[in-house]
Design an enzyme around this catalytic site. Structure first.
Site, PDB file in Angstrom:
ATOM      1  N   SER A  83       0.868  -1.168   0.000  1.00  0.00           N
ATOM      2  CA  SER A  83       0.000   0.000   0.000  1.00  0.00           C
ATOM      3  C   SER A  83       0.917   1.233   0.000  1.00  0.00           C
ATOM      4  O   SER A  83       2.047   1.137  -0.471  1.00  0.00           O
ATOM      5  CB  SER A  83      -0.956  -0.059   1.195  1.00  0.00           C
ATOM      6  OG  SER A  83      -0.272  -0.495   2.356  1.00  0.00           O
ATOM      7  N   HIS A  96       1.323  15.395  -0.021  1.00  0.00           N
ATOM      8  CA  HIS A  96       1.494  16.446  -1.027  1.00  0.00           C
ATOM      9  C   HIS A  96       1.363  17.797  -0.329  1.00  0.00           C
ATOM     10  O   HIS A  96       0.442  17.980   0.479  1.00  0.00           O
ATOM     11  CB  HIS A  96       0.416  16.345  -2.115  1.00  0.00           C
ATOM     12  CG  HIS A  96       0.412  15.044  -2.859  1.00  0.00           C
ATOM     13  ND1 HIS A  96       1.386  14.693  -3.769  1.00  0.00           N
ATOM     14  CD2 HIS A  96      -0.448  13.998  -2.835  1.00  0.00           C
ATOM     15  CE1 HIS A  96       1.120  13.498  -4.277  1.00  0.00           C
ATOM     16  NE2 HIS A  96       0.011  13.049  -3.723  1.00  0.00           N
ATOM     17  N   CYS A 136      -1.782  -2.113   4.965  1.00  0.00           N
ATOM     18  CA  CYS A 136      -2.371  -3.442   4.905  1.00  0.00           C
ATOM     19  C   CYS A 136      -1.963  -4.233   6.137  1.00  0.00           C
ATOM     20  O   CYS A 136      -0.859  -4.078   6.645  1.00  0.00           O
ATOM     21  CB  CYS A 136      -1.913  -4.188   3.658  1.00  0.00           C
ATOM     22  SG  CYS A 136      -2.779  -3.617   2.204  1.00  0.00           S
TER      23      CYS A 136
END
Lengths: 130, 130
Positions: free
Chosen positions: A78, A83, A98
């Protein structure tokens, strides 16, 4: 009896357990949001806090008014994606993990506690298989 | 008057417009989910369909029962992430784009139409700044 219970509550061994915590972080000190090394360090630490195994991490800086920094860590199997947009004092964060023992919320809160947004949201999405 | 309207409806020039479409894709042909080149090609095409600018794309294969393929594309300044688990015939997809003209839903639907899951979900999260 135990078999019946087992069929009602499938074992986590028998499916993919995916947990995705994400949110938007508003009104952050813009100097933090331009510091690629600091942001990459936060994501690396978050990988450990979430109890994930790092495969690869990479970060990029973008110039211009809508520029900033992106950090993406691929973990098994995963990702964490941060950002930032320093001119807007804004960042978004996705911590998707996960495994039943992984803790994406702790990792999310760790990054928030370091970036200190004046406001933020946190959402949860179940990314598990059936 | 126009100034008043402008303050009620902020121009998209003045903020980051982030659109995140994501979902879980169930019961996919497992051979597709092991084909790293095919999956990377789908993500590359999805970048164009979403009207995003590609910065970098990378993909990884994982072995074992809970293995599969991960493809992550960094775009300006967001990402597409496709994770697959062929033993579980399962995949998750995130298409997160920036810019008022970007179209993450079209990109999401393009990948779904190629992977042909028997069932899937699609969710939307607003990742815009204030």
């Amino acid at each position: 009896m135990s078999q019946q219970l087992s069929s009602q509550t499938p074992s986590n061994q028998d499916r993919i357990v995916g947990k995705h915590v994400f949110g938007n972080l508003y009104d952050i000190d813009d100097k933090l949001l331009m510091d690629k090394d600091l942001l990459e360090g936060l994501v690396l630490e978050a990988v450990k806090i979430a109890k994930m195994n790092l495969v690869e991490i990479k970060s990029w800086s973008f110039g211009g008014k809508k520029g900033g920094v992106s950090v993406i860590a691929l973990v098994e199997e995963s990702h964490i994606a941060l950002h930032t947009w320093n001119e807007y004092k804004y960042a978004t964060l996705d911590v998707y993990t996960c495994g039943v023992d992984s803790n994406p919320q702790a990792a999310f809160e760790f990054i928030v506690s370091n970036l200190k947004p004046k406001r933020h949201q946190m959402f949860f999405a179940d990314r598990s298989s059936e």
